[in-house]
Design a protein around this motif. Structure first.
Motif, short mmCIF file in Angstrom:
data_model
loop_
_atom_site.label_atom_id
_atom_site.label_comp_id
_atom_site.label_asym_id
_atom_site.label_seq_id
_atom_site.Cartn_x
_atom_site.Cartn_y
_atom_site.Cartn_z
N MET A 373 0.84 -1.21 0.00
CA MET A 373 0.00 0.00 0.00
C MET A 373 0.86 1.26 0.00
O MET A 373 1.97 1.25 0.54
CB MET A 373 -0.87 0.02 1.27
N GLY A 374 0.34 2.32 -0.57
CA GLY A 374 1.06 3.60 -0.55
C GLY A 374 1.11 4.15 0.88
O GLY A 374 0.27 3.80 1.72
N ALA A 375 2.09 5.02 1.15
CA ALA A 375 2.30 5.54 2.51
C ALA A 375 1.06 6.24 3.10
O ALA A 375 0.70 5.99 4.25
CB ALA A 375 3.51 6.46 2.54
N PRO A 376 0.37 7.15 2.33
CA PRO A 376 -0.77 7.86 2.93
C PRO A 376 -1.89 6.88 3.35
O PRO A 376 -2.41 6.98 4.46
CB PRO A 376 -1.25 8.79 1.81
N ALA A 377 -2.22 5.91 2.48
CA ALA A 377 -3.30 4.96 2.78
C ALA A 377 -2.90 4.11 4.00
O ALA A 377 -3.72 3.82 4.87
CB ALA A 377 -3.54 4.05 1.58
N LEU A 382 -3.38 2.63 9.79
CA LEU A 382 -2.78 2.45 11.12
C LEU A 382 -3.46 3.33 12.16
O LEU A 382 -3.70 2.92 13.30
CB LEU A 382 -1.27 2.76 11.07
N LEU A 383 -3.80 4.54 11.74
CA LEU A 383 -4.47 5.49 12.64
C LEU A 383 -5.86 4.94 13.02
O LEU A 383 -6.25 4.97 14.20
CB LEU A 383 -4.60 6.85 11.93
N ASP A 384 -6.59 4.44 12.01
CA ASP A 384 -7.94 3.90 12.27
C ASP A 384 -7.90 2.72 13.23
O ASP A 384 -8.85 2.48 13.98
CB ASP A 384 -8.60 3.45 10.95
N GLY A 395 -5.68 -8.16 6.37
CA GLY A 395 -4.34 -7.88 5.87
C GLY A 395 -3.50 -9.12 5.70
O GLY A 395 -3.91 -10.23 6.02
N THR A 396 -2.31 -8.89 5.18
CA THR A 396 -1.32 -9.97 5.04
C THR A 396 -0.42 -9.91 6.26
O THR A 396 -0.76 -9.26 7.25
CB THR A 396 -0.47 -9.73 3.78
N HIS A 397 0.78 -10.53 6.18
CA HIS A 397 1.65 -10.50 7.36
C HIS A 397 2.11 -9.08 7.70
O HIS A 397 2.74 -8.86 8.71
CB HIS A 397 2.83 -11.47 7.20
N ALA A 398 1.76 -8.09 6.85
CA ALA A 398 2.03 -6.69 7.20
C ALA A 398 1.34 -6.33 8.53
O ALA A 398 1.78 -5.43 9.25
CB ALA A 398 1.52 -5.76 6.09
N LEU A 399 0.28 -7.06 8.88
CA LEU A 399 -0.45 -6.81 10.14
C LEU A 399 0.40 -7.11 11.37
O LEU A 399 0.11 -6.65 12.46
CB LEU A 399 -1.66 -7.75 10.22
N ILE A 400 1.44 -7.94 11.16
CA ILE A 400 2.20 -8.44 12.30
C ILE A 400 3.29 -7.46 12.73
O ILE A 400 3.83 -7.53 13.81
CB ILE A 400 2.81 -9.81 11.93
N ASP A 564 3.60 -6.99 -10.33
CA ASP A 564 3.44 -5.83 -9.46
C ASP A 564 2.03 -5.90 -8.82
O ASP A 564 1.06 -6.20 -9.51
CB ASP A 564 3.56 -4.57 -10.34
N PRO A 565 1.92 -5.64 -7.49
CA PRO A 565 0.62 -5.79 -6.83
C PRO A 565 -0.51 -5.00 -7.50
O PRO A 565 -1.64 -5.49 -7.60
CB PRO A 565 0.88 -5.27 -5.41
#
Length: 737
Positions: A373-377, A382-384, A395-400, A564-565
């Motif tokens: 994902m792009g930085a702003p999204a 993360l804020l939400d 999410g994927t393992h990015a959640l970890i 590319d994703p």
């Protein structure tokens, strides 16, 4: 499986007993380091002096190291190179089949003298194919019986069952037997892990007796006694480990999560355009009962492809959000995470737009979090999560990652359990203020016994009926080599489906890009068949051939894991929208991809996929009202084991039945190894499918023993066996779950 502290002699390095050379081979080739390891290296089978072992099954063991007991039928020396070279050809027989042995050069003299017609011996070597005939080249051999002279071997083997051990090129079966003889007297020192009451109640022989009988049986009844006893050891020790784990989990605190009346779950249920199946309702009740308790839920939800697991998981997540908590769903790939996010937000409608204009006031935010994902999204997501604005995250393992913080994590849903390491699951669970509830989903049906052995710490729910409106899937094997016109017809069928307004998948085992080509060059071909000599078919090549040839004029696109994703998502979106008619893909579409309009699937080189994987892939078609068609293309000949596997897949849509077949063909060590984060299987004697009863009984006994004595203080032998089973890596595995 013995308490090492009490048995230093059994824990000694084999060098002391056997000498450094033999000990080195045993350690490096067979993973055997101590006398105890060697005592647990059981014979694979037994040859009887009075009968000859079968040579006719060797075709299945090409390139494997085998030991056979047979009689010399004839032997002849041939010369070549004008008499300069010599070759000894010996034909051996066992009454069922014949096999040729060959010896070359200076190596012909000794066997020429010893291997006379009528002589019996044990032969060990690697099965190879020469001029379309099976042979053993330069096998090691050990003469048997009185006609071999009065050697020690003859006396030792006369009239006995001969143990045939799993062996290796450097150490033949009979040399392993001699090594076992050296440590066998110490079997008496082995500490018995079974509680005496259990052993006597079940009529099992003591451990030292079982070890003597398995290695040096006098009769077939001895072997049976020993096997029964050693199976119980393995089942009971493993089930005790899992029972202790369940017991420890039951003591952990968790926040009970009950849905609020008139809240998010009720609003969601009210707008469902269909009724849940009976199975979905039953499983949902089990989950809601677990969520309402003060201990963390640990539940495995297994269901057939398309049985509606996502719907059940979503209702559980909504119940947790209702109670003020948050729910996280962990998916193994970005494609799947995006797919889940899309289908969940569609199912929820305005309920997924909490806090947004036009969103429902009962609603919540559903956010996606992936690595690309792009930085702003990403910042917003993360804020939400940290403010609690988002009740559901997919999410994927990015959640970890460490950066991800939750306001109040109440439930973790893991999709496709077998794709995640234990550490990953654990890292996500540790993000709750108290241990969150855990729901693990899998679409690979697991036979009940495997579930009990591998996921014995999880309660299991099964969804086995398909929702109304799902269509049957017809599956056929396409023998491309024997009947090329069948393949031509397969592409015609794809065209017919597309012309009727539907879409199709074509699946290939390989991508076909530069990285892939380099990997292929490093691989050795396997000897199963000629078709193995060519590399597996690749997405990029097949797509090009189809677009130019049999599917010219249709819109054909590719999808694979190295794209590319954003491109992957774009192709998937256009396929879902019906703009792409044929999608040529790798197994990235195996789980969770849901396009109801796709009705046909052609799997190229289908023999290169496992049974469960083929079943998973097939589940991508027939998801709408039109019937599905799955064509398994293979160049393997009709009599090969690979074709038998494909025929089994074509014959049934029952995933549980297929998973049994799959398991009978592979060893359960693979299954256990995979589930236990790559730790080698501790099962040497227990066969998960055959020994269902032993496993079920061992689970009951273990649960009883642990309830009465959780620390096993009164059972030092069992505690020692557990310590041996749970070396550091396994200990971690069980700790983390």
């Amino acid at each position: 499986m013995v308490c090492n502290e009490q048995v230093p002699a059994l824990d000694e390095d084999l060098k002391k007993t056997l000498g450094p050379a033999t000990a080195k081979v045993l350690a490096e080739q067979l993973g055997l380091h101590t006398a105890l390891d060697l005592l647990h290296h059981y014979p694979r089978r037994y040859a009887e002096r009075g009968e000859l072992t079968s040579l006719d099954g060797l075709a299945d063991q090409l390139d494997e190291h085998v030991t056979v007991v047979a009689q010399v039928a004839d032997a002849r020396v041939l010369t070549f190179n004008g008499g300069r070279g010599k070759r000894l050809e010996v034909t051996i027989t066992d009454g069922n089949g014949r096999l040729q042995l060959v010896f070359f050069g200076a190596g012909v003299h000794k066997p020429h003298k010893e291997l006379l017609p009528g002589r019996r011996a044990m032969f060990a070597g690697k099965v190879s194919l020469f001029n379309r005939k099976l042979q053993l080249a330069h096998p090691a051999y050990e003469p048997l019986g009185a006609d071999a002279g009065e050697s020690d071997a003859a006396a030792a083997f006369a009239g006995k069952l001969i143990p045939i051990y799993p062996a290796c090129k450097q150490l033949e079966s009979w040399k392993i037997a001699k090594a076992v003889d050296a440590v066998l007297p110490r079997a008496a020192e082995a500490v018995d892990p079974l509680p005496p009451a259990l052993r006597e109640g079940r009529g099992l022989v003591p451990l030292h007796e079982a070890l003597l009988k398995i290695h040096r049986p006098g009769t077939k009844a001895d072997i049976e006694d020993a096997r029964q006893r050693l199976k119980w050891d393995e089942a009971f020790v493993l089930q005790t480990a899992l029972a202790r784990r369940r017991h420890a989990d039951s003591l952990l605190p968790a926040v009970p999560r009950r849905p609020a009346p008139g809240g998010l779950l009720d609003s969601f249920d009210a707008k469902l355009p269909f009724t849940l199946t009976e199975g979905q309702q039953t499983v949902s009740r089990e989950i809601f009962d677990d969520l309402a308790t003060e201990h963390p839920m640990h539940r495995l939800l297994q269901g057939e492809v398309g049985s509606g697991k996502t719907m059940v998981a979503l209702r559980a997540m909504l119940a947790v959000v209702d109670s003020g908590g948050q729910a996280a769903m962990l998916a193994p790939t970005e494609v799947l995470a995006q797919q889940h996010h899309r289908s969940i937000t569609e199912m929820m409608g305005e309920l997924a737009e909490g806090g947004m204009l036009g969103g429902s006031e009962q609603g919540t935010k559903v956010v996606l979090l992936t690595g690309s994902m792009g930085a702003p999204a990403r910042r917003q997501a993360l804020l939400d999560l940290v403010t609690g604005e988002a009740g559901i995250v997919i999410g994927t393992h990015a959640l970890i990652e460490d950066k991800v913080q939750f306001h109040d994590l109440g439930l973790v849903v893991v999709d496709e359990q077998h794709r995640f390491g234990v550490e990953q699951r654990d890292a996500l669970r540790s993000k709750g203020k108290q241990p969150p509830h855990l729901l693990v989903m899998t679409a690979t049906p697991i036979p009940r016994t495997v579930a009990m052995t591998v996921f014995g710490d999880l309660e299991t729910s099964v969804l086995d009926q398909l929702p109304a409106g799902r269509s049957p899937i017809a599956t056929h094997v396409v023998p491309a080599k024997d009947k090329p016109h069948f393949l031509t017809r397969a592409w015609e069928r794809v065209r017919e489906e597309v012309e009727a307004g539907h879409q199709a998948y074509v699946v290939c085992p390989r991508i076909g890009d530069d990285i892939d080509q380099a990997d292929q060059r490093k691989k050795k071909p396997s000897p199963e068949d000629d078709s193995e000599k060519r590399p597996p078919l690749a997405v990029l090549e097949v797509a090009e051939q189809l677009a130019r040839g049999p599917l010219a004029g249709l819109s054909v696109e590719v999808l694979h894991g190295r794209m590319d994703p954003a491109d992957k998502d774009d192709v998937m979106r256009r396929f879902a929208a019906g703009e792409v008619q044929v999608l040529v893909a790798t197994t990235v579409i195996e789980v969770g991809v849901n396009v109801p309009n796709s009705t046909a699937m052609v799997i190229m080189d289908a023999d290169r996929f496992g049974v469960s994987q083929l079943h998973q892939l097939r589940g991508r078609v027939g998801r709408g009202s039109a019937p599905g068609l799955c064509l398994l293309v293979s160049e393997m000949h009709e009599a090969s084991p690979a074709r038998a596997r494909l025929a089994a897949v074509a014959a049934t849509l029952d995933g549980f039945e297929l998973s049994r077949i799959d398991l009978e063909q592979r060893r359960e060590g693979d299954v256990l190894g995979q589930a236990q984060s790559g730790v080698r299987s501790s099962l040497r004697m227990l066969a998960v499918i055959e020994d269902e009863e032993v496993i079920a009984q061992a689970r009951e006994e273990a649960t009883r023993v642990v309830a009465a004595d959780p620390e096993l203080e009164g059972l030092p032998g069992l505690r020692g066996a557990l310590e041996a089973l749970l070396d550091a890596e396994r200990e971690q595995y069980l700790e983390k779950g």
